[in-house]
Motif scaffolding. Sequence first.
Motif, PDB file in Angstrom:
ATOM      1  N   LEU A  85       0.857  -1.189   0.000  1.00 35.63           N
ATOM      2  CA  LEU A  85       0.000   0.000   0.000  1.00 35.63           C
ATOM      3  C   LEU A  85       0.887   1.230   0.000  1.00 35.63           C
ATOM      4  O   LEU A  85       0.942   1.967  -0.970  1.00 35.63           O
ATOM      5  CB  LEU A  85      -0.933   0.024   1.223  1.00 35.63           C
ATOM      6  CG  LEU A  85      -2.090  -0.960   1.217  1.00 35.63           C
ATOM      7  CD1 LEU A  85      -2.949  -0.788   2.457  1.00 35.63           C
ATOM      8  CD2 LEU A  85      -2.950  -0.779  -0.017  1.00 35.63           C
TER       9      LEU A  85
ATOM     10  N   GLY B 180     -13.858   2.494  -6.154  1.00 33.79           N
ATOM     11  CA  GLY B 180     -12.679   2.559  -5.290  1.00 33.79           C
ATOM     12  C   GLY B 180     -11.593   3.414  -5.946  1.00 33.79           C
ATOM     13  O   GLY B 180     -10.887   4.178  -5.272  1.00 33.79           O
TER      14      GLY B 180
ATOM     15  N   PRO C 242     -21.072  -1.038  -6.681  1.00 36.61           N
ATOM     16  CA  PRO C 242     -22.233  -1.933  -6.610  1.00 36.61           C
ATOM     17  C   PRO C 242     -23.324  -1.440  -5.674  1.00 36.61           C
ATOM     18  O   PRO C 242     -24.502  -1.681  -5.914  1.00 36.61           O
ATOM     19  CB  PRO C 242     -21.647  -3.250  -6.109  1.00 36.61           C
ATOM     20  CG  PRO C 242     -20.290  -2.952  -5.614  1.00 36.61           C
ATOM     21  CD  PRO C 242     -19.834  -1.671  -6.240  1.00 36.61           C
ATOM     22  N   VAL C 243     -22.927  -0.724  -4.624  1.00 33.50           N
ATOM     23  CA  VAL C 243     -23.938  -0.164  -3.721  1.00 33.50           C
ATOM     24  C   VAL C 243     -24.813   0.816  -4.506  1.00 33.50           C
ATOM     25  O   VAL C 243     -26.037   0.835  -4.390  1.00 33.50           O
ATOM     26  CB  VAL C 243     -23.266   0.552  -2.540  1.00 33.50           C
ATOM     27  CG1 VAL C 243     -24.292   1.207  -1.645  1.00 33.50           C
ATOM     28  CG2 VAL C 243     -22.416  -0.427  -1.750  1.00 33.50           C
TER      29      VAL C 243
ATOM     30  N   ASP D  15     -22.125  -0.643   4.182  1.00 31.66           N
ATOM     31  CA  ASP D  15     -22.440   0.342   3.140  1.00 31.66           C
ATOM     32  C   ASP D  15     -23.915   0.418   2.792  1.00 31.66           C
ATOM     33  O   ASP D  15     -24.414   1.447   2.353  1.00 31.66           O
ATOM     34  CB  ASP D  15     -21.733  -0.036   1.830  1.00 31.66           C
ATOM     35  CG  ASP D  15     -20.264   0.250   1.863  1.00 31.66           C
ATOM     36  OD1 ASP D  15     -19.767   0.562   2.951  1.00 31.66           O
ATOM     37  OD2 ASP D  15     -19.623   0.144   0.808  1.00 31.66           O
TER      38      ASP D  15
ATOM     39  N   PHE E 277     -20.041  -6.721  -7.270  1.00 32.02           N
ATOM     40  CA  PHE E 277     -19.619  -7.141  -8.604  1.00 32.02           C
ATOM     41  C   PHE E 277     -19.029  -8.545  -8.540  1.00 32.02           C
ATOM     42  O   PHE E 277     -19.217  -9.265  -7.555  1.00 32.02           O
ATOM     43  CB  PHE E 277     -18.590  -6.151  -9.154  1.00 32.02           C
ATOM     44  CG  PHE E 277     -19.194  -4.856  -9.590  1.00 32.02           C
ATOM     45  CD1 PHE E 277     -19.989  -4.805 -10.719  1.00 32.02           C
ATOM     46  CD2 PHE E 277     -18.973  -3.693  -8.874  1.00 32.02           C
ATOM     47  CE1 PHE E 277     -20.564  -3.617 -11.134  1.00 32.02           C
ATOM     48  CE2 PHE E 277     -19.539  -2.499  -9.275  1.00 32.02           C
ATOM     49  CZ  PHE E 277     -20.339  -2.455 -10.409  1.00 32.02           C
TER      50      PHE E 277
ATOM     51  N   THR F  41     -16.301  -9.375  -7.738  1.00 32.26           N
ATOM     52  CA  THR F  41     -15.352  -9.515  -6.629  1.00 32.26           C
ATOM     53  C   THR F  41     -15.962 -10.190  -5.413  1.00 32.26           C
ATOM     54  O   THR F  41     -15.311 -10.994  -4.757  1.00 32.26           O
ATOM     55  CB  THR F  41     -14.851  -8.125  -6.185  1.00 32.26           C
ATOM     56  OG1 THR F  41     -15.937  -7.225  -6.279  1.00 32.26           O
ATOM     57  CG2 THR F  41     -13.720  -7.689  -7.030  1.00 32.26           C
TER      58      THR F  41
ATOM     59  N   HIS G  69      -9.746  -5.521  -9.210  1.00 29.42           N
ATOM     60  CA  HIS G  69     -10.141  -6.692  -8.438  1.00 29.42           C
ATOM     61  C   HIS G  69     -11.227  -7.519  -9.108  1.00 29.42           C
ATOM     62  O   HIS G  69     -11.317  -8.727  -8.906  1.00 29.42           O
ATOM     63  CB  HIS G  69     -10.523  -6.278  -7.014  1.00 29.42           C
ATOM     64  CG  HIS G  69      -9.309  -5.864  -6.232  1.00 29.42           C
ATOM     65  ND1 HIS G  69      -9.310  -4.873  -5.306  1.00 29.42           N
ATOM     66  CD2 HIS G  69      -8.035  -6.317  -6.293  1.00 29.42           C
ATOM     67  CE1 HIS G  69      -8.086  -4.725  -4.815  1.00 29.42           C
ATOM     68  NE2 HIS G  69      -7.296  -5.584  -5.400  1.00 29.42           N
TER      69      HIS G  69
ATOM     70  N   GLU H 196     -17.848   3.968  -1.943  1.00 30.52           N
ATOM     71  CA  GLU H 196     -17.290   4.036  -3.295  1.00 30.52           C
ATOM     72  C   GLU H 196     -18.100   4.949  -4.214  1.00 30.52           C
ATOM     73  O   GLU H 196     -17.842   5.012  -5.415  1.00 30.52           O
ATOM     74  CB  GLU H 196     -17.206   2.626  -3.887  1.00 30.52           C
ATOM     75  CG  GLU H 196     -16.170   1.781  -3.162  1.00 30.52           C
ATOM     76  CD  GLU H 196     -16.390   0.282  -3.357  1.00 30.52           C
ATOM     77  OE1 GLU H 196     -17.035  -0.111  -4.327  1.00 30.52           O
ATOM     78  OE2 GLU H 196     -15.906  -0.479  -2.512  1.00 30.52           O
TER      79      GLU H 196
END
Lengths: 364, 74
Positions: A4, A36, A63-64, A91, A140, A142, A194, A349
């Motif tokens: 990171l 993200g 996706p939210v 979320d 998604f 992921t 991802h 996101e």
Amino acid sequence: MKYLDEYRDPAAARRLVEAIRGLVTRPWNLMEVCGGQTHAIVRFGIDELLPEGVRLIHGPGCPVCVTPIELIDKAVAIAARPGVIFCSFGDMLRVPGSASDLFRVRSEGGDVRVVYSPLDAVRIAAENPGRQVVFFAVGFETTAPANALSVLEARRLGLANYSVLVSHVLVPPALEAVLGSPDRIVDGLLAAGHVCAVMGTEAYHPLAARHRVPIVVTAFEPLDLLQGIHMALRQLEEGRAEVENQYDRVVRPGGNPAARAVMDEVFRVADRAWRGIGVIPMSGLVLREAFAAFDAERVFEVEGVGGPESPHCRSGLVLQGLLKPQACPAFGTLCTPDNPLGATMVSGEGACAAYYRYRRHGLA
Amino acid sequence: MCLGIPGRVVDVEDGPLRLGHVAFGDVVKEVTLAFVPDAAPGDYVVVHAGSGIEVIDEEKARRVLETLRILEEP
Ligand code: SF4
């Protein structure tokens, strides 16, 4: 933290910005697909470092934000039933339905629990045999493997009180819709790293060829994003339209076979409505018939539940890159993270939330 | 939710779910490693919603960082 901090080195970022400046001869529009990535871009001010004329457009990759309002209303209806333990990623709690949200259901006495993993919800079901436990399976490609695994695990444990409310969406059909639109302004794409870690990169080759668009699979740290932008712009300047992989430390061309196999066993592809956008053909996942007993929509018979969107919310345009969040008349006034009108203001996101958090200063 | 973060595998317990512990800095979480059957203690994995989705290729990660660092030199 390993992998990171190393990708946040300011000196390397400056050199990459210079390299980008040296490359660009005309204006280009790049779309970052993943929410993200949007948050990292706005947080680190990456869009403001780019040369004049190079614009980043936010894609539908949260996706939210794209979970249809009808499913939020169904979640609210199920969570409000007595005897139900409704489990969700955090979320989703504040995402507004047409009349209520999960947070309000909880404050009114509903048993709504935030879980870290769908397997936590399975554990809760095993510990509460007298109650129905429902997990809100959003996301998604992921999160789909983990959600599928929870269904297999519930079956293995013989649980009759676990079900999932499925709202899975798939990225490539959404990109097909963005790239095939007559209003298209996107010249190149930064694909979501991802999603590709699970699904691989193969689905992107026909998209790149058919729409003559460079697609660079990109990760989420500042240096990753700058490198992905550099790769996409170099392709555009050279007249190429290929799939390249900036995130090859994680993404393999074939994706993750074990994750894909579990997804395929439990889910099949179907048409799906996206919040603010409408139905996109073959863009979602639903449970296969063999897993009907784990389908919360059937267990609770919520057919026909669902109301209209707020008339003030423009999130459909925001999600397609056609409107910047601050250009929405409700931004920061009628609509804030504490009192959101649309899902894009809620999610960790969401594009509206990113601008509210990092770019509100200086706005009237 | 889609922003998986890399963590270091601390231990692995084989079983129907292949569970393990993964350290994100000081925070250690239980995750399933069912999708990363080769992940071993010490490996870095990207974790989403409580499941590891891929092992990080350290060699490639290092190579990218080296390339990016070369950029630093004037
Ligand atoms: S600012 Fe609020 S009302 Fe406007 S588009 Fe975003 S979520 Fe919808």
